[in-house]
Design a protein around this motif. Structure first.
Motif, PDB file in Angstrom:
ATOM      1  N   PRO A  66       9.124   6.731   2.957  1.00 28.01           N
ATOM      2  CA  PRO A  66      10.180   6.863   1.943  1.00 28.01           C
ATOM      3  C   PRO A  66       9.673   6.452   0.563  1.00 28.01           C
ATOM      4  O   PRO A  66       8.715   5.692   0.439  1.00 28.01           O
ATOM      5  N   LYS A  67      10.337   6.941  -0.480  1.00 27.01           N
ATOM      6  CA  LYS A  67       9.908   6.682  -1.853  1.00 27.01           C
ATOM      7  C   LYS A  67       9.873   5.193  -2.163  1.00 27.01           C
ATOM      8  O   LYS A  67       8.956   4.714  -2.829  1.00 27.01           O
ATOM      9  N   GLU A  68      10.848   4.433  -1.685  1.00 23.38           N
ATOM     10  CA  GLU A  68      10.895   2.994  -1.955  1.00 23.38           C
ATOM     11  C   GLU A  68       9.669   2.287  -1.372  1.00 23.38           C
ATOM     12  O   GLU A  68       9.068   1.428  -2.008  1.00 23.38           O
ATOM     13  N   GLN A  69       9.303   2.641  -0.142  1.00 28.86           N
ATOM     14  CA  GLN A  69       8.133   2.025   0.483  1.00 28.86           C
ATOM     15  C   GLN A  69       6.847   2.473  -0.219  1.00 28.86           C
ATOM     16  O   GLN A  69       5.920   1.682  -0.375  1.00 28.86           O
ATOM     17  N   ALA A  70       6.797   3.719  -0.676  1.00 28.78           N
ATOM     18  CA  ALA A  70       5.628   4.202  -1.406  1.00 28.78           C
ATOM     19  C   ALA A  70       5.473   3.435  -2.720  1.00 28.78           C
ATOM     20  O   ALA A  70       4.357   3.073  -3.107  1.00 28.78           O
ATOM     21  N   ASP A  71       6.586   3.151  -3.385  1.00 27.58           N
ATOM     22  CA  ASP A  71       6.528   2.363  -4.618  1.00 27.58           C
ATOM     23  C   ASP A  71       6.032   0.951  -4.346  1.00 27.58           C
ATOM     24  O   ASP A  71       5.257   0.393  -5.120  1.00 27.58           O
ATOM     25  N   GLN A  72       6.461   0.354  -3.218  1.00 28.00           N
ATOM     26  CA  GLN A  72       6.001  -0.988  -2.852  1.00 28.00           C
ATOM     27  C   GLN A  72       4.504  -0.979  -2.553  1.00 28.00           C
ATOM     28  O   GLN A  72       3.770  -1.879  -2.977  1.00 28.00           O
ATOM     29  N   LEU A  73       4.036   0.024  -1.822  1.00 26.66           N
ATOM     30  CA  LEU A  73       2.609   0.121  -1.508  1.00 26.66           C
ATOM     31  C   LEU A  73       1.782   0.337  -2.772  1.00 26.66           C
ATOM     32  O   LEU A  73       0.700  -0.238  -2.921  1.00 26.66           O
ATOM     33  N   LEU A  74       2.301   1.136  -3.691  1.00 20.89           N
ATOM     34  CA  LEU A  74       1.591   1.382  -4.939  1.00 20.89           C
ATOM     35  C   LEU A  74       1.522   0.112  -5.787  1.00 20.89           C
ATOM     36  O   LEU A  74       0.491  -0.186  -6.378  1.00 20.89           O
ATOM     37  N   ALA A  75       2.617  -0.656  -5.808  1.00 16.36           N
ATOM     38  CA  ALA A  75       2.614  -1.924  -6.547  1.00 16.36           C
ATOM     39  C   ALA A  75       1.647  -2.913  -5.899  1.00 16.36           C
ATOM     40  O   ALA A  75       0.956  -3.659  -6.597  1.00 16.36           O
ATOM     41  N   MET A  76       1.592  -2.916  -4.572  1.00 16.12           N
ATOM     42  CA  MET A  76       0.674  -3.796  -3.864  1.00 16.12           C
ATOM     43  C   MET A  76      -0.777  -3.431  -4.196  1.00 16.12           C
ATOM     44  O   MET A  76      -1.613  -4.303  -4.411  1.00 16.12           O
ATOM     45  N   ALA A  77      -1.067  -2.138  -4.282  1.00 16.33           N
ATOM     46  CA  ALA A  77      -2.427  -1.701  -4.623  1.00 16.33           C
ATOM     47  C   ALA A  77      -2.765  -2.046  -6.069  1.00 16.33           C
ATOM     48  O   ALA A  77      -3.888  -2.443  -6.369  1.00 16.33           O
ATOM     49  N   ALA A  78      -1.795  -1.906  -6.970  1.00 10.19           N
ATOM     50  CA  ALA A  78      -2.040  -2.192  -8.383  1.00 10.19           C
ATOM     51  C   ALA A  78      -2.239  -3.684  -8.622  1.00 10.19           C
ATOM     52  O   ALA A  78      -3.024  -4.079  -9.484  1.00 10.19           O
ATOM     53  N   ASN A  79      -1.549  -4.536  -7.859  1.00  3.07           N
ATOM     54  CA  ASN A  79      -1.666  -5.983  -8.023  1.00  3.07           C
ATOM     55  C   ASN A  79      -2.828  -6.571  -7.246  1.00  3.07           C
ATOM     56  O   ASN A  79      -3.088  -7.758  -7.350  1.00  3.07           O
ATOM     57  N   GLY A  80      -3.506  -5.753  -6.458  1.00  2.00           N
ATOM     58  CA  GLY A  80      -4.620  -6.263  -5.653  1.00  2.00           C
ATOM     59  C   GLY A  80      -4.132  -7.157  -4.542  1.00  2.00           C
ATOM     60  O   GLY A  80      -4.813  -8.089  -4.151  1.00  2.00           O
ATOM     61  N   GLY A  81      -2.936  -6.872  -4.026  1.00  2.00           N
ATOM     62  CA  GLY A  81      -2.328  -7.672  -2.966  1.00  2.00           C
ATOM     63  C   GLY A  81      -3.077  -7.528  -1.662  1.00  2.00           C
ATOM     64  O   GLY A  81      -4.145  -6.911  -1.589  1.00  2.00           O
ATOM     65  N   PRO A  82      -2.514  -8.113  -0.579  1.00  4.70           N
ATOM     66  CA  PRO A  82      -3.190  -8.014   0.710  1.00  4.70           C
ATOM     67  C   PRO A  82      -3.329  -6.568   1.144  1.00  4.70           C
ATOM     68  O   PRO A  82      -2.397  -5.794   1.042  1.00  4.70           O
ATOM     69  N   GLY A  83      -4.509  -6.238   1.584  1.00  4.31           N
ATOM     70  CA  GLY A  83      -4.768  -4.892   2.052  1.00  4.31           C
ATOM     71  C   GLY A  83      -5.331  -3.977   0.983  1.00  4.31           C
ATOM     72  O   GLY A  83      -5.775  -2.895   1.278  1.00  4.31           O
ATOM     73  N   ALA A  84      -5.285  -4.387  -0.271  1.00  2.18           N
ATOM     74  CA  ALA A  84      -5.820  -3.546  -1.346  1.00  2.18           C
ATOM     75  C   ALA A  84      -7.237  -3.984  -1.669  1.00  2.18           C
ATOM     76  O   ALA A  84      -7.486  -5.156  -1.896  1.00  2.18           O
ATOM     77  N   PRO A  85      -8.179  -3.056  -1.666  1.00  3.77           N
ATOM     78  CA  PRO A  85      -9.543  -3.446  -2.023  1.00  3.77           C
ATOM     79  C   PRO A  85      -9.612  -3.821  -3.495  1.00  3.77           C
ATOM     80  O   PRO A  85      -9.008  -3.185  -4.337  1.00  3.77           O
ATOM     81  N   ALA A  86     -10.346  -4.869  -3.787  1.00 11.19           N
ATOM     82  CA  ALA A  86     -10.494  -5.313  -5.172  1.00 11.19           C
ATOM     83  C   ALA A  86     -11.453  -4.380  -5.898  1.00 11.19           C
ATOM     84  O   ALA A  86     -12.436  -3.920  -5.322  1.00 11.19           O
ATOM     85  N   PRO A  87     -11.178  -4.076  -7.171  1.00 12.32           N
ATOM     86  CA  PRO A  87     -12.110  -3.244  -7.932  1.00 12.32           C
ATOM     87  C   PRO A  87     -13.452  -3.947  -8.090  1.00 12.32           C
ATOM     88  O   PRO A  87     -13.500  -5.155  -8.299  1.00 12.32           O
ATOM     89  N   GLN A  88     -14.511  -3.199  -7.974  1.00 14.28           N
ATOM     90  CA  GLN A  88     -15.846  -3.744  -8.113  1.00 14.28           C
ATOM     91  C   GLN A  88     -16.162  -3.944  -9.591  1.00 14.28           C
ATOM     92  O   GLN A  88     -15.642  -3.235 -10.439  1.00 14.28           O
ATOM     93  N   PRO A  89     -17.033  -4.902  -9.934  1.00 12.27           N
ATOM     94  CA  PRO A  89     -17.410  -5.065 -11.336  1.00 12.27           C
ATOM     95  C   PRO A  89     -18.029  -3.785 -11.879  1.00 12.27           C
ATOM     96  O   PRO A  89     -18.817  -3.136 -11.199  1.00 12.27           O
TER      97      PRO A  89
END
Length: 106
Positions: A66-89
């Motif tokens: 659902p759109k709400e869950q997709a928005d939560q996953l996208l926010a989690m990826a943008a914040n570098g939350g659990p499960g999101a790979p950290a950007p490399q230097p």
């Protein structure tokens, strides 16, 4: 004569590490947005259907989200939350590539 139809677009929004509901493996999942747009004379005008999905890179299963869950996953990826790979230097985050470096002439 009027020429009309639809055209589909696929956007990859993020890559997250999640536990797959099908195979049970913690693996990378791609969060995708599929947009179907109405087109008139080959010009896409407005979206008529939007669908969010995640796809497991291990087993290939695709789940509708659902759109709400997709928005939560996208926010989690943008914040570098659990499960999101950290950007490399030297690399930008999702959707923000670093500009190319100028090399001096030798």
């Amino acid at each position: 004569m009027i020429i009309f139809g639809t055209k589909g677009y696929l956007y990859q929004l993020a890559i997250l590490t999640l536990v797959c509901g099908q195979c049970g493996n913690p693996s990378a999942h791609t969060l995708r947005k599929r947009v179907t747009k109405f087109s008139l004379f080959f010009v896409p005008l407005f979206p008529i259907h939007i669908k969010y999905t995640t796809q497991c890179t291990f087993c290939g299963i695709e789940h509708k989200v659902p759109k709400e869950q997709a928005d939560q996953l996208l926010a989690m990826a943008a914040n570098g939350g659990p499960g999101a790979p950290a950007p490399q230097p030297g690399q930008g985050g999702y959707g923000h590539p670093q500009p190319p470096q100028q090399q001096p002439y030798q």
